[in-house]
Design a protein around this motif. Structure first.
Motif, PDB file in Angstrom:
ATOM      1  N   ALA A 193       0.830  -1.203   0.000  1.00  0.00           N
ATOM      2  CA  ALA A 193       0.000   0.000   0.000  1.00  0.00           C
ATOM      3  C   ALA A 193       0.866   1.255   0.000  1.00  0.00           C
ATOM      4  O   ALA A 193       0.545   2.245  -0.657  1.00  0.00           O
ATOM      5  CB  ALA A 193      -0.931  -0.013   1.199  1.00  0.00           C
ATOM      6  N   LEU A 194       1.997   1.209   0.734  1.00  0.00           N
ATOM      7  CA  LEU A 194       2.902   2.367   0.764  1.00  0.00           C
ATOM      8  C   LEU A 194       3.453   2.634  -0.640  1.00  0.00           C
ATOM      9  O   LEU A 194       3.554   3.782  -1.074  1.00  0.00           O
ATOM     10  CB  LEU A 194       4.060   2.110   1.730  1.00  0.00           C
ATOM     11  CG  LEU A 194       3.795   2.396   3.209  1.00  0.00           C
ATOM     12  CD1 LEU A 194       4.982   1.955   4.048  1.00  0.00           C
ATOM     13  CD2 LEU A 194       3.501   3.876   3.439  1.00  0.00           C
ATOM     14  N   LEU A 195       3.795   1.565  -1.365  1.00  0.00           N
ATOM     15  CA  LEU A 195       4.301   1.726  -2.723  1.00  0.00           C
ATOM     16  C   LEU A 195       3.237   2.332  -3.630  1.00  0.00           C
ATOM     17  O   LEU A 195       3.543   3.086  -4.547  1.00  0.00           O
ATOM     18  CB  LEU A 195       4.755   0.369  -3.277  1.00  0.00           C
ATOM     19  CG  LEU A 195       6.103  -0.127  -2.742  1.00  0.00           C
ATOM     20  CD1 LEU A 195       6.433  -1.485  -3.320  1.00  0.00           C
ATOM     21  CD2 LEU A 195       7.208   0.883  -3.071  1.00  0.00           C
ATOM     22  N   ASP A 196       1.977   1.988  -3.343  1.00  0.00           N
ATOM     23  CA  ASP A 196       0.880   2.560  -4.141  1.00  0.00           C
ATOM     24  C   ASP A 196       0.595   3.997  -3.771  1.00  0.00           C
ATOM     25  O   ASP A 196      -0.357   4.596  -4.286  1.00  0.00           O
ATOM     26  CB  ASP A 196      -0.399   1.729  -3.951  1.00  0.00           C
ATOM     27  CG  ASP A 196      -0.280   0.391  -4.663  1.00  0.00           C
ATOM     28  OD1 ASP A 196       0.630   0.260  -5.502  1.00  0.00           O
ATOM     29  OD2 ASP A 196      -1.087  -0.508  -4.374  1.00  0.00           O
ATOM     30  N   GLY A 197       1.372   4.559  -2.843  1.00  0.00           N
ATOM     31  CA  GLY A 197       1.222   5.971  -2.512  1.00  0.00           C
ATOM     32  C   GLY A 197       0.245   6.257  -1.387  1.00  0.00           C
ATOM     33  O   GLY A 197      -0.079   7.405  -1.113  1.00  0.00           O
ATOM     34  N   ALA A 198      -0.221   5.213  -0.696  1.00  0.00           N
ATOM     35  CA  ALA A 198      -1.105   5.461   0.443  1.00  0.00           C
ATOM     36  C   ALA A 198      -0.258   5.925   1.624  1.00  0.00           C
ATOM     37  O   ALA A 198       0.906   5.545   1.740  1.00  0.00           O
ATOM     38  CB  ALA A 198      -1.847   4.182   0.806  1.00  0.00           C
ATOM     39  N   ASN A 199      -0.826   6.783   2.490  1.00  0.00           N
ATOM     40  CA  ASN A 199      -0.075   7.156   3.688  1.00  0.00           C
ATOM     41  C   ASN A 199      -0.505   6.269   4.855  1.00  0.00           C
ATOM     42  O   ASN A 199      -1.480   5.504   4.762  1.00  0.00           O
ATOM     43  CB  ASN A 199      -0.232   8.639   4.006  1.00  0.00           C
ATOM     44  CG  ASN A 199      -1.655   8.997   4.396  1.00  0.00           C
ATOM     45  OD1 ASN A 199      -2.274   8.315   5.201  1.00  0.00           O
ATOM     46  ND2 ASN A 199      -2.183  10.050   3.789  1.00  0.00           N
ATOM     47  N   GLU A 200       0.244   6.367   5.964  1.00  0.00           N
ATOM     48  CA  GLU A 200       0.015   5.450   7.083  1.00  0.00           C
ATOM     49  C   GLU A 200      -1.400   5.550   7.657  1.00  0.00           C
ATOM     50  O   GLU A 200      -1.962   4.562   8.093  1.00  0.00           O
ATOM     51  CB  GLU A 200       1.036   5.729   8.197  1.00  0.00           C
ATOM     52  CG  GLU A 200       2.463   5.507   7.775  1.00  0.00           C
ATOM     53  CD  GLU A 200       2.894   4.050   7.877  1.00  0.00           C
ATOM     54  OE1 GLU A 200       2.056   3.204   8.245  1.00  0.00           O
ATOM     55  OE2 GLU A 200       4.066   3.774   7.573  1.00  0.00           O
ATOM     56  N   VAL A 201      -1.953   6.780   7.646  1.00  0.00           N
ATOM     57  CA  VAL A 201      -3.293   6.936   8.195  1.00  0.00           C
ATOM     58  C   VAL A 201      -4.298   6.196   7.315  1.00  0.00           C
ATOM     59  O   VAL A 201      -5.187   5.483   7.812  1.00  0.00           O
ATOM     60  CB  VAL A 201      -3.663   8.425   8.323  1.00  0.00           C
ATOM     61  CG1 VAL A 201      -5.104   8.575   8.786  1.00  0.00           C
ATOM     62  CG2 VAL A 201      -2.723   9.127   9.287  1.00  0.00           C
ATOM     63  N   GLN A 202      -4.116   6.343   5.989  1.00  0.00           N
ATOM     64  CA  GLN A 202      -5.021   5.638   5.076  1.00  0.00           C
ATOM     65  C   GLN A 202      -4.891   4.123   5.223  1.00  0.00           C
ATOM     66  O   GLN A 202      -5.891   3.405   5.229  1.00  0.00           O
ATOM     67  CB  GLN A 202      -4.720   6.034   3.628  1.00  0.00           C
ATOM     68  CG  GLN A 202      -5.132   7.471   3.315  1.00  0.00           C
ATOM     69  CD  GLN A 202      -4.570   7.934   1.982  1.00  0.00           C
ATOM     70  OE1 GLN A 202      -3.477   7.538   1.581  1.00  0.00           O
ATOM     71  NE2 GLN A 202      -5.335   8.784   1.291  1.00  0.00           N
ATOM     72  N   ILE A 203      -3.637   3.679   5.345  1.00  0.00           N
ATOM     73  CA  ILE A 203      -3.411   2.238   5.488  1.00  0.00           C
ATOM     74  C   ILE A 203      -4.097   1.726   6.741  1.00  0.00           C
ATOM     75  O   ILE A 203      -4.803   0.717   6.731  1.00  0.00           O
ATOM     76  CB  ILE A 203      -1.908   1.934   5.559  1.00  0.00           C
ATOM     77  CG1 ILE A 203      -1.248   2.248   4.214  1.00  0.00           C
ATOM     78  CG2 ILE A 203      -1.666   0.483   5.937  1.00  0.00           C
ATOM     79  CD1 ILE A 203       0.258   2.203   4.245  1.00  0.00           C
ATOM     80  N   PHE A 204      -3.906   2.480   7.834  1.00  0.00           N
ATOM     81  CA  PHE A 204      -4.512   2.083   9.099  1.00  0.00           C
ATOM     82  C   PHE A 204      -6.030   1.996   8.964  1.00  0.00           C
ATOM     83  O   PHE A 204      -6.649   1.015   9.355  1.00  0.00           O
ATOM     84  CB  PHE A 204      -4.148   3.102  10.184  1.00  0.00           C
ATOM     85  CG  PHE A 204      -4.870   2.912  11.476  1.00  0.00           C
ATOM     86  CD1 PHE A 204      -4.595   1.821  12.278  1.00  0.00           C
ATOM     87  CD2 PHE A 204      -5.835   3.827  11.892  1.00  0.00           C
ATOM     88  CE1 PHE A 204      -5.275   1.636  13.478  1.00  0.00           C
ATOM     89  CE2 PHE A 204      -6.506   3.648  13.088  1.00  0.00           C
ATOM     90  CZ  PHE A 204      -6.225   2.549  13.874  1.00  0.00           C
TER      91      PHE A 204
END
Lengths: 327, 291
Positions: free
Chosen positions: B172-183
């Motif tokens: 998800a980080l590689l796809d440009g999501a930030n940690e808040v979005q991932i969480f």
């Protein structure tokens, strides 16, 4: 420590042209890192604020113990008194009574309420019919989830002079009512009895988990050797439980100055105060009810420090005798 | 797998089953008995026998306590604290627990700080002072905020988040999501069953808590059910607690039945969630035991 590791590669750099950029670049790298991790800090924010405000700011409240706090002057302006409050603690005979009550109840709990879950877990472990085991577990776990008010409420309804038990004793044997709740002799046994009723079942969960981790092959080999059930329990099951028992005993010894504030506060009455007032309740009565904040804080701090020493000490002791310890 | 080695062991087995049944019966008896009495009528008491089973099942005691405004209000407050408090618990615990699974500056210090807070507490008075200085005395927030995170639950929840494979987050980080979005979009949906378990434990804690209310709330109109229950049963002041009208005083069922009915009502929500708790707790405790 982190900063040091960040600076290290720069410090060993031999290219003198790099030197003017040394500090800014390491600082910039840190800043860049902080910026990259900004969303993590956002997630951390509520929790960190919580720990700061409700867990660490109170630690500065320890200062109260060295002041003569007056609500009118506030924490800042109340005068410093040095160790006066601690001197009062050691001079006060009431504190010694309270300490004796605390230790007496704690050791009674360790002596009776601690081994019972182990026994119960051993018994449950011998049950081979899963459905039967589950039914028993469902029943004995239940009291753990009931509030202390309900537990003491039930105890009150059963044990007071006009309560269920005294009624039954009276009608069946013509006995005069036994004043369980106001007789000082009954206080500590009742504390333990209630703890056993509430927590014995739940206490088995952790032992059963440990028992499930014992290698079944050991039992099969023992059976082939013709070991009886008691021999299997003695030579396989109990040694398998040992680390768990040691860890839980460490935890319990480390908190020997705590004995269930909620429960004891609810059980105390005028008649049992002299045998049932323990450190936690004493701090409440002295501080909140009598308004002697500084003295009560000093008692609380002393208790906290001794508790910390006890748990670290017990842990070290366990490690020395070859067990894993807690941390 | 295991075979009986002897007849003696079979007898031992039977003995074990019987003793366990007796223990379970002894533990269950108070609940059973109190339920029975709460449904008994005045006539049952006048028989002056040991009652095990009401001759005549009546709802008088329950009707009586629910007529009391103070009692209904305390239930409402407990429900509010339980729901609101649990939401705060989950929000605070899950965000911090997840953030502590991600590598970041100062993580070690934070973890140490959490663990130290479990080993040392400065005691009741300094915590009380903080709540007082924040102006939370007599506010329901005083029952929610000081316990917003249980350090133990935080560590267990972090352990659970650590068991989610790293690849999920890294992708998800590689796809440009930030940690808040991932969480929010990945971790939380993946953890629903675990969160439900934590929610249940926190909720039971809120429903059962009484001492913070005694400590922080001076206004009886804000008391949760456990404090009112204490007054009804332990302090034996049902009339004072239930704030009777003249009508209620004149139409009062036997006080024992009132006290027992109040206990049942305060315990019922626990009994309702108990099957769900049971499904979860063995797992939860085991995660916890793997330090």
């Amino acid at each position: 420590m982190k900063e040091a590791t960040l600076r290290k590669p720069v410090a060993v750099a031999t290219d003198h042209r790099a030197i003017p950029y040394e500090r800014p670049s390491s600082r910039r790298r840190l800043l860049r890192r902080l910026w990259r991790e900004r969303f993590i800090y956002l997630l951390l924010l509520p929790g960190v604020l919580y720990f700061l405000i409700f867990r660490y700011v109170p630690m500065f409240g320890i200062l109260l113990a060295f002041k003569d706090y007056s609500p009118f002057l506030g924490i800042q302006d109340s005068p410093w008194v040095g160790l006066e409050n601690f001197r009062r603690i050691f001079a006060d005979p009431e504190v010694w009574t309270v300490l004796r009550n605390t230790l007496y109840i704690s050791f009674l709990q360790i002596g009776f309420a601690f081994p019972i879950p182990i026994l119960l877990a051993l018994m449950l472990n011998e049950v081979r019919r899963e459905s039967y085991k589950r039914v028993i577990q469902s029943i004995v776990y239940l009291p753990h989830f009931v509030s202390w008010v309900v537990v003491i409420g039930i105890a009150t309804l059963f044990l007071r002079s006009e309560g269920v038990l005294n009624n039954a004793l009276g009608q069946l044997f013509g006995m005069a009512p036994v004043p369980f709740l106001i007789n000082p002799y009954w206080f500590a046994p009742l504390v333990v009895l209630e703890v056993v009723w509430k927590e014995a079942g739940w206490g088995t969960v952790i032992f059963l988990a440990a028992l499930a981790g014992i290698d079944p092959q050991l039992y099969e080999a023992a059976l082939l050797d013709g070991a009886s059930r008691l021999q299997r329990i003695r030579d396989i099951t109990l040694p398998g439980l040992r680390p768990t028992i040691v860890i839980l005993l460490i935890l319990r010894l480390g908190s020997v100055l705590d004995n269930g504030f909620e429960q004891i506060f609810l059980m105390l009455n005028t008649f049992t105060m002299h045998v049932g007032n323990v450190l936690d309740t004493y701090v409440y009565f002295k501080g909140i009810q009598d308004g002697d904040y500084s003295f009560a804080t000093a008692v609380g701090v002393l208790k906290g420090v001794i508790g910390l020493i006890l748990i670290v000490g017990a842990n070290r002791l366990a490690k020395r005798y070859g067990d894993e310890g807690l941390f | 797998m295991l075979k009986y080695a002897s007849r003696g062991e079979r007898i031992g087995d039977a003995f074990n089953y019987v003793v366990l049944a007796l223990i379970a019966a002894a533990m269950f008896f108070p609940f059973f008995y109190i339920t029975m009495i709460s449904f008994s009528s005045l006539a049952d008491f006048l028989r002056s026998d040991v009652i095990f089973w009401p001759q005549q099942w009546v709802l008088d005691a329950y009707r009586y306590i629910f007529q009391s405004h103070a009692f209904r209000q305390s239930l409402q407050i407990s429900i509010f604290i339980t729901i609101g408090g649990t939401l705060v618990n989950l929000a605070f615990t899950s965000t911090m627990a997840y953030a502590l699974t991600r590598p970041h500056f100062g993580r070690r210090a934070l973890l140490l700080g959490v663990i130290f807070s479990m080993l040392f507490s400065p005691g009741l008075i300094p915590s009380y002072m903080v709540v007082k200085e924040l102006g939370l005395i007599n506010s329901l927030w005083a029952l929610i905020l000081p316990g917003a995170i249980s350090p133990f639950n935080l560590i267990v929840m972090r352990q659970f988040f650590l068991s989610i494979p790293d690849e999920v987050t890294e992708a998800a980080l590689l796809d440009g999501a930030n940690e808040v979005q991932i969480f929010w979009k990945i971790i939380l949906p993946l953890s629903k069953p675990a969160l439900a378990a934590f929610a249940l434990f926190y909720a039971v804690g809120h429903w059962n808590s009484y001492f913070s209310a005694i400590l922080y709330l001076n206004d009886p109109a804000k008391w949760p059910i456990q404090v009112v229950l204490r007054q009804i049963v332990i302090l034996n002041q049902p009339n004072a607690a239930l704030g009777d009208t003249q009508f209620m005083l004149e139409h009062q069922p036997p006080p024992q039945t009132i006290q027992m009915a109040a206990i049942i009502v305060a315990t019922l929500p626990i009994l309702l969630v108990y099957p769900f708790l049971q499904k979860h707790f063995a797992k939860g405790v085991m995660i916890g035991s793997v330090k």
